[in-house]
Design an enzyme around this catalytic site. Structure first.
Site, mmCIF file in Angstrom:
data_model
loop_
_atom_site.group_PDB
_atom_site.id
_atom_site.type_symbol
_atom_site.label_atom_id
_atom_site.label_comp_id
_atom_site.label_asym_id
_atom_site.label_seq_id
_atom_site.Cartn_x
_atom_site.Cartn_y
_atom_site.Cartn_z
ATOM 1 N N GLU A 126 0.831 -1.193 0.000
ATOM 2 C CA GLU A 126 0.000 0.000 0.000
ATOM 3 C C GLU A 126 0.871 1.249 0.000
ATOM 4 O O GLU A 126 2.091 1.169 0.196
ATOM 5 C CB GLU A 126 -0.942 0.007 1.213
ATOM 6 C CG GLU A 126 -1.955 -1.125 1.186
ATOM 7 C CD GLU A 126 -2.909 -1.109 2.352
ATOM 8 O OE1 GLU A 126 -3.909 -1.857 2.291
ATOM 9 O OE2 GLU A 126 -2.667 -0.381 3.327
ATOM 10 N N HIS A 258 -9.137 9.933 3.870
ATOM 11 C CA HIS A 258 -8.856 8.881 2.893
ATOM 12 C C HIS A 258 -9.025 9.483 1.503
ATOM 13 O O HIS A 258 -10.026 10.147 1.223
ATOM 14 C CB HIS A 258 -9.801 7.694 3.077
ATOM 15 C CG HIS A 258 -9.316 6.458 2.394
ATOM 16 N ND1 HIS A 258 -9.348 6.303 1.024
ATOM 17 C CD2 HIS A 258 -8.771 5.315 2.883
ATOM 18 C CE1 HIS A 258 -8.850 5.117 0.708
ATOM 19 N NE2 HIS A 258 -8.494 4.504 1.811
ATOM 20 N N ARG A 304 -1.131 8.992 2.148
ATOM 21 C CA ARG A 304 -2.516 9.409 1.969
ATOM 22 C C ARG A 304 -2.711 10.920 2.006
ATOM 23 O O ARG A 304 -3.543 11.463 1.283
ATOM 24 C CB ARG A 304 -3.396 8.760 3.042
ATOM 25 C CG ARG A 304 -3.605 7.277 2.811
ATOM 26 C CD ARG A 304 -4.366 6.654 3.955
ATOM 27 N NE ARG A 304 -4.667 5.253 3.676
ATOM 28 C CZ ARG A 304 -5.215 4.427 4.554
ATOM 29 N NH1 ARG A 304 -5.507 4.865 5.758
ATOM 30 N NH2 ARG A 304 -5.461 3.177 4.246
ATOM 31 N N HIS A 365 -11.253 10.002 7.515
ATOM 32 C CA HIS A 365 -11.046 8.558 7.609
ATOM 33 C C HIS A 365 -10.477 8.084 8.943
ATOM 34 O O HIS A 365 -10.985 7.136 9.531
ATOM 35 C CB HIS A 365 -10.118 8.130 6.476
ATOM 36 C CG HIS A 365 -9.881 6.651 6.402
ATOM 37 N ND1 HIS A 365 -10.903 5.740 6.241
ATOM 38 C CD2 HIS A 365 -8.743 5.919 6.461
ATOM 39 C CE1 HIS A 365 -10.397 4.509 6.208
ATOM 40 N NE2 HIS A 365 -9.091 4.587 6.351
ATOM 41 N N ARG A 400 -0.837 8.746 9.506
ATOM 42 C CA ARG A 400 -0.787 7.289 9.692
ATOM 43 C C ARG A 400 -0.322 6.593 8.421
ATOM 44 O O ARG A 400 -0.851 6.838 7.331
ATOM 45 C CB ARG A 400 -2.174 6.783 10.075
ATOM 46 C CG ARG A 400 -2.268 5.260 10.194
ATOM 47 C CD ARG A 400 -3.669 4.851 10.584
ATOM 48 N NE ARG A 400 -4.615 5.070 9.513
ATOM 49 C CZ ARG A 400 -5.126 4.102 8.753
ATOM 50 N NH1 ARG A 400 -4.752 2.847 8.917
ATOM 51 N NH2 ARG A 400 -6.009 4.384 7.816
#
Length: 558
Positions: A126, A258, A304, A365, A400
């Protein structure tokens, strides 16, 4: 706050060894690790299946491959966290990732397999990760984990599952009888957590639950925003309760958006997992032009915050309602095998992802900040612990890293359980029962729904992906007014779930805004146009509460 919801003296209460507020991965992990030795109550304010864990699609980090390393995972976490990650925390989490995955397998979690993969598992990659290290169950990892752990919990004789119960506030020494005898005085500390006042929603009655220890595992505060990928449970209950009880709160300005939430009138909270970009999905404008190269050399694999700001920029620049995430080139068989949930959900609203690009927008998110704890989940209040998204352990810093959150739930959940087993209260002093005999039923519930809508809109417009000092100040002014109105309502009418959640959301909204105002730079998830530069050295934002006659105030900002 003085109100008509006063406490009456009574010894009648339900007593447990441990109360876990929240039924997601973090709370269930603690409960399962402790249940062989203690009597436990788990509070879930809606159905047990509605925890945020079940909504997690991507996966959980595991440093399992010989080509990977702890140092690489730590480095990726530090990089994503933009300079304020606690390296010792990141190391502890990384070094316990193998054991965490192994523990989940032992609990019956059925991850996607690969005969040639480490532990026989298929690993994906990811954004922000330099290696394939994400264990997953197709594209519904959270649900697979949650279902397995719930099955274990439901069958454990030492665990009471209190479904449709919502905690109002923590019971501390402020709620003791006014004149405890000498033995009580000797047995209690200056201040400590003694349990929770909780509303049994079906009976519409507030009850007193006392315990040797309380664990807050209530998740984040995504519902403070108009658009979010979070379930309705994410109203910041644990963060707000801990703050009101005197615990420090950290890094609340870092709200993760997100990048890719499905844009469709029928599905406003369905996220498109980052793993789809990890496998090669491409972000495009409606005319088919790729744009991420203009924002970051890592393109779709950038962290992100960068991807979310890039999408926000392109939407505003071109006057769009959404951008497109195109994965058609990956092939129909691959998409159906690895992303069956996304394929089915999109197909249900008329989008065939094997033939069409997916319209997406950013949405709130993940809450990177929360209640300040150590690596054992210990808060500033003795006998009160917090785990999961409700906490600030130092792992996430200013942003994060994808899939670190589920890992943190398990690793810190297990260490918290170990700490709880080592400690216990010598006795539970006499505490006051909740008494609502002097308050009325609410006259007009429209006050709650109207204020809820107003709060979420102003947070989206003023405290979103891109901020300014003037917007933040306007938001704070309005939040303070709404808090006054809701506090008055709370004082005069019987509580219900919507009122409790709105009260908590307002507390958390104020913490987010005050934290954002305190940071005079742009870093990670926090971007302020008035302070666009990033300091060479920076530190976490820690807010410390102080109790005054007119409520909880911020004592310091650091």
């Amino acid at each position: 706050m003085k109100d008509k919801n006063q406490m009456q003296l009574s010894q009648q209460n339900d007593q447990y060894d441990l109360i876990v507020v929240g039924a997601g991965l973090a709370g269930l992990t603690v409960a399962l690790e402790v249940a062989s030795h203690k009597k436990i109550a788990i509070l879930a304010k809606r159905q047990l299946t509605e925890a945020a864990t079940a909504w997690a699609q991507g996966g959980i980090v595991g440093v399992l491959d010989k080509k990977d390393s702890f140092e690489s995972h730590i480095g990726d976490t530090l990089e994503a966290g933009a300079g304020i990650v606690s390296e010792s925390t990141a190391r502890y989490i990384a070094e316990n990732s193998f054991n965490a995955i192994e523990w989940l397998v032992e609990q019956g979690v059925e991850f996607t397999t690969d005969p040639e993969g480490p532990l026989g598992l298929h690993l994906t990659r990811e954004g922000g990760h330099t290696h394939r290290r994400i264990a997953h169950a197709a594209d519904a990892t959270g649900k697979a984990i949650h279902d397995a752990l719930l099955a274990k919990v439901k069958n454990h004789p030492n665990i009471d599952l209190l479904e449709h119960w919502i905690a109002l506030d923590l019971i501390t020494n402020r709620h003791l009888v006014q004149k405890p005898n000498k033995d009580y005085k000797k047995s209690i500390q200056k201040d400590q957590c003694l349990g929770v006042y909780a509303l049994d929603i079906k009976e519409n009655k507030v009850k007193t639950l006392t315990a040797d220890a309380v664990v807050l595992a209530t998740g984040g505060v995504g519902k403070v925003y108009k658009y979010t990928t979070n379930p309705d449970t994410s109203t910041g209950d644990g963060i707000a309760m801990a703050w009101r009880a005197g615990c420090r709160v950290g890094n609340m300005e870092f709200m993760q958006f997100h990048p890719t939430c499905l844009y469709h009138p029928e599905e406003r909270s369905f996220l498109i997992t980052e793993a789809l970009r990890g496998e090669g999905g491409q972000l495009k404008l409606p005319d088919g032009t790729r744009f991420m190269a203009d924002h970051d050399e890592r393109m779709e694999l950038a962290p992100r915050d960068i991807v979310a700001r890039a999408i926000d920029f392109e939407i505003k620049k071109h006057g769009l309602e959404y951008v497109l995430l195109d994965a058609t080139h990956l092939g129909a068989d691959f998409l159906k095998e690895h992303f069956p949930t996304i394929y089915a959900k999109c197909l249900s609203v008329g989008i065939d992802i094997t033939k069409q690009a997916i319209p997406v927008v950013p949405a709130a998110h993940y809450t990177c900040g929360g209640v300040v704890t150590d690596l054992n989940g210990q808060t500033d209040l003795p006998h009160l612990y917090s785990v999961g998204e409700a906490t600030c352990t130092g792992l996430h810093g200013a942003n994060r890293l994808a899939s670190n959150s589920l890992l943190e739930c398990v690793v810190i959940g297990k260490s918290t359980a170990k700490k709880i087993l080592e400690e216990h209260q010598s006795s539970i002093p006499l505490v006051k029962q909740w008494d609502d005999s002097q308050v009325e039923d609410a006259d007009e519930l429209v006050v709650i729904s109207h204020n809820w809508d107003e709060l979420r809109s102003l947070m989206w417009n003023y405290v979103g992906i891109v901020r300014t000092t003037r917007r933040l100040e306007r938001a704070l002014h309005r939040i303070e007014f709404l808090k006054t109105e809701v506090d008055e309502y709370y004082s005069n009418f019987k509580v219900n779930r919507d009122l409790i959640e709105l009260r908590n959301l307002l507390d958390c909204a104020e913490l987010i805004v005050r934290s954002a105002l305190a940071r005079k730079e742009s870093r990670g998830l926090h971007y302020n146009r008035d302070y666009p530069d990033t300091f060479a050295v920076s530190y976490p934002t820690i807010l410390t509460p102080v109790r005054k006659k007119d409520g909880i105030k911020v004592a310091e900002e650091a």
